[in-house]
Motif scaffolding. Sequence first.
Motif, PDB file in Angstrom:
ATOM      1  N   SER A   1       6.006  14.313   6.961  1.00  0.00           N
ATOM      2  CA  SER A   1       7.385  14.809   6.928  1.00  0.00           C
ATOM      3  C   SER A   1       8.382  13.716   6.553  1.00  0.00           C
ATOM      4  N   ARG A   2       7.958  12.456   6.592  1.00  0.00           N
ATOM      5  CA  ARG A   2       8.856  11.343   6.266  1.00  0.00           C
ATOM      6  C   ARG A   2       8.487  10.662   4.957  1.00  0.00           C
ATOM      7  N   GLY A   3       7.559  11.249   4.209  1.00  0.00           N
ATOM      8  CA  GLY A   3       7.078  10.630   2.969  1.00  0.00           C
ATOM      9  C   GLY A   3       8.020  10.848   1.812  1.00  0.00           C
ATOM     10  N   PRO A   4       7.744  10.189   0.738  1.00  0.00           N
ATOM     11  CA  PRO A   4       6.645   9.289   0.433  1.00  0.00           C
ATOM     12  C   PRO A   4       6.744   7.978   1.225  1.00  0.00           C
ATOM     13  N   ILE A   5       5.569   7.487   1.623  1.00  0.00           N
ATOM     14  CA  ILE A   5       5.465   6.274   2.426  1.00  0.00           C
ATOM     15  C   ILE A   5       4.966   5.122   1.548  1.00  0.00           C
ATOM     16  N   VAL A   6       5.675   3.990   1.625  1.00  0.00           N
ATOM     17  CA  VAL A   6       5.262   2.757   0.960  1.00  0.00           C
ATOM     18  C   VAL A   6       5.289   1.660   2.025  1.00  0.00           C
ATOM     19  N   CYS A   7       4.211   0.881   2.117  1.00  0.00           N
ATOM     20  CA  CYS A   7       4.139  -0.225   3.066  1.00  0.00           C
ATOM     21  C   CYS A   7       4.064  -1.539   2.303  1.00  0.00           C
ATOM     22  N   ILE A   8       4.893  -2.489   2.720  1.00  0.00           N
ATOM     23  CA  ILE A   8       4.845  -3.840   2.165  1.00  0.00           C
ATOM     24  C   ILE A   8       4.645  -4.777   3.345  1.00  0.00           C
ATOM     25  N   ASP A   9       3.515  -5.467   3.309  1.00  0.00           N
ATOM     26  CA  ASP A   9       3.073  -6.285   4.434  1.00  0.00           C
ATOM     27  C   ASP A   9       3.090  -5.394   5.682  1.00  0.00           C
ATOM     28  N   ASP A  10       3.847  -5.733   6.722  1.00  0.00           N
ATOM     29  CA  ASP A  10       3.865  -4.924   7.937  1.00  0.00           C
ATOM     30  C   ASP A  10       5.058  -3.980   8.006  1.00  0.00           C
ATOM     31  N   ARG A  11       5.819  -3.883   6.942  1.00  0.00           N
ATOM     32  CA  ARG A  11       7.023  -3.051   6.923  1.00  0.00           C
ATOM     33  C   ARG A  11       6.693  -1.685   6.303  1.00  0.00           C
ATOM     34  N   VAL A  12       7.108  -0.632   6.973  1.00  0.00           N
ATOM     35  CA  VAL A  12       6.864   0.735   6.497  1.00  0.00           C
ATOM     36  C   VAL A  12       8.187   1.312   5.992  1.00  0.00           C
ATOM     37  N   TYR A  13       8.172   1.781   4.753  1.00  0.00           N
ATOM     38  CA  TYR A  13       9.347   2.428   4.163  1.00  0.00           C
ATOM     39  C   TYR A  13       9.069   3.920   4.045  1.00  0.00           C
ATOM     40  N   GLU A  14      10.033   4.725   4.469  1.00  0.00           N
ATOM     41  CA  GLU A  14       9.891   6.175   4.468  1.00  0.00           C
ATOM     42  C   GLU A  14      10.826   6.793   3.435  1.00  0.00           C
ATOM     43  N   GLU A  15      10.458   7.994   2.981  1.00  0.00           N
ATOM     44  CA  GLU A  15      11.268   8.767   2.031  1.00  0.00           C
ATOM     45  C   GLU A  15      11.650   7.925   0.820  1.00  0.00           C
ATOM     46  N   VAL A  16      10.662   7.264   0.232  1.00  0.00           N
ATOM     47  CA  VAL A  16      10.893   6.321  -0.861  1.00  0.00           C
ATOM     48  C   VAL A  16      11.034   7.058  -2.191  1.00  0.00           C
TER      49      VAL A  16
ATOM     50  N   SER B   1       0.859  -1.181   0.000  1.00  0.00           N
ATOM     51  CA  SER B   1       0.000   0.000   0.000  1.00  0.00           C
ATOM     52  C   SER B   1       0.896   1.232   0.000  1.00  0.00           C
ATOM     53  N   ILE B   2       0.421   2.249  -0.667  1.00  0.00           N
ATOM     54  CA  ILE B   2       1.170   3.504  -0.693  1.00  0.00           C
ATOM     55  C   ILE B   2       0.253   4.637  -0.254  1.00  0.00           C
ATOM     56  N   CYS B   3       0.870   5.617   0.374  1.00  0.00           N
ATOM     57  CA  CYS B   3       0.115   6.791   0.794  1.00  0.00           C
ATOM     58  C   CYS B   3      -0.173   7.654  -0.425  1.00  0.00           C
ATOM     59  N   LEU B   4      -1.440   8.003  -0.605  1.00  0.00           N
ATOM     60  CA  LEU B   4      -1.839   8.876  -1.698  1.00  0.00           C
ATOM     61  C   LEU B   4      -2.291  10.242  -1.183  1.00  0.00           C
ATOM     62  N   GLY B   5      -1.914  10.542   0.065  1.00  0.00           N
ATOM     63  CA  GLY B   5      -2.171  11.881   0.588  1.00  0.00           C
ATOM     64  C   GLY B   5      -1.423  12.900  -0.255  1.00  0.00           C
ATOM     65  N   SER B   6      -1.850  14.132  -0.239  1.00  0.00           N
ATOM     66  CA  SER B   6      -1.301  15.133  -1.161  1.00  0.00           C
ATOM     67  C   SER B   6       0.208  15.322  -1.012  1.00  0.00           C
ATOM     68  N   SER B   7       0.735  15.265   0.198  1.00  0.00           N
ATOM     69  CA  SER B   7       2.167  15.463   0.395  1.00  0.00           C
ATOM     70  C   SER B   7       2.966  14.304  -0.194  1.00  0.00           C
ATOM     71  N   CYS B   8       2.623  13.081   0.172  1.00  0.00           N
ATOM     72  CA  CYS B   8       3.346  11.906  -0.350  1.00  0.00           C
ATOM     73  C   CYS B   8       3.184  11.794  -1.861  1.00  0.00           C
TER      74      CYS B   8
ATOM     75  N   SER C   1      -2.782  -1.425  -3.046  1.00  0.00           N
ATOM     76  CA  SER C   1      -3.811  -0.420  -2.791  1.00  0.00           C
ATOM     77  C   SER C   1      -3.189   0.906  -2.390  1.00  0.00           C
ATOM     78  N   GLY C   2      -3.982   1.937  -2.534  1.00  0.00           N
ATOM     79  CA  GLY C   2      -3.605   3.263  -2.058  1.00  0.00           C
ATOM     80  C   GLY C   2      -4.305   3.524  -0.739  1.00  0.00           C
ATOM     81  N   ARG C   3      -3.682   4.349   0.079  1.00  0.00           N
ATOM     82  CA  ARG C   3      -4.264   4.738   1.362  1.00  0.00           C
ATOM     83  C   ARG C   3      -4.211   6.249   1.457  1.00  0.00           C
ATOM     84  N   LEU C   4      -5.056   6.765   2.304  1.00  0.00           N
ATOM     85  CA  LEU C   4      -4.971   8.198   2.544  1.00  0.00           C
ATOM     86  C   LEU C   4      -3.937   8.445   3.624  1.00  0.00           C
ATOM     87  N   CYS C   5      -3.769   9.649   3.975  1.00  0.00           N
ATOM     88  CA  CYS C   5      -2.665  10.095   4.824  1.00  0.00           C
ATOM     89  C   CYS C   5      -2.325   9.122   5.948  1.00  0.00           C
TER      90      CYS C   5
END
Length: 81
Positions: free
Chosen positions: A51-66, A7-14, A42-46
């Motif tokens: 401040s650490r985006g763009p955010i990408v999540c794979i399973d339970d792992r969160v990746y920041e500043e992708v 899932s990826i954040c589709l909030g305006s900043s990310c 899937s996409g997710r909202l904020c």
Amino acid sequence: MNKRRISICLGSSCFARGNNVNLTEIKRFLAEKELEADVVFSGRLCEDMCSRGPIVCIDDRVYEEVTLSLLHKILEEEFKC
């Protein structure tokens, strides 16, 4: 077999900071590696981590500043391609 989840954040900043490109690249990667049936994408909202985006999540792992180059490394490592 359980499907992997991306899932990826589709909030305006990310989205403005790179997930607009990451979205397309993830879709391309899944199609190229024939993983579309094995991954729920899937996409997710904020995620409240603007401040650490763009955010990408794979399973339970969160990746920041992708960035795009980091995304390639993440996908190759996660899916052992």
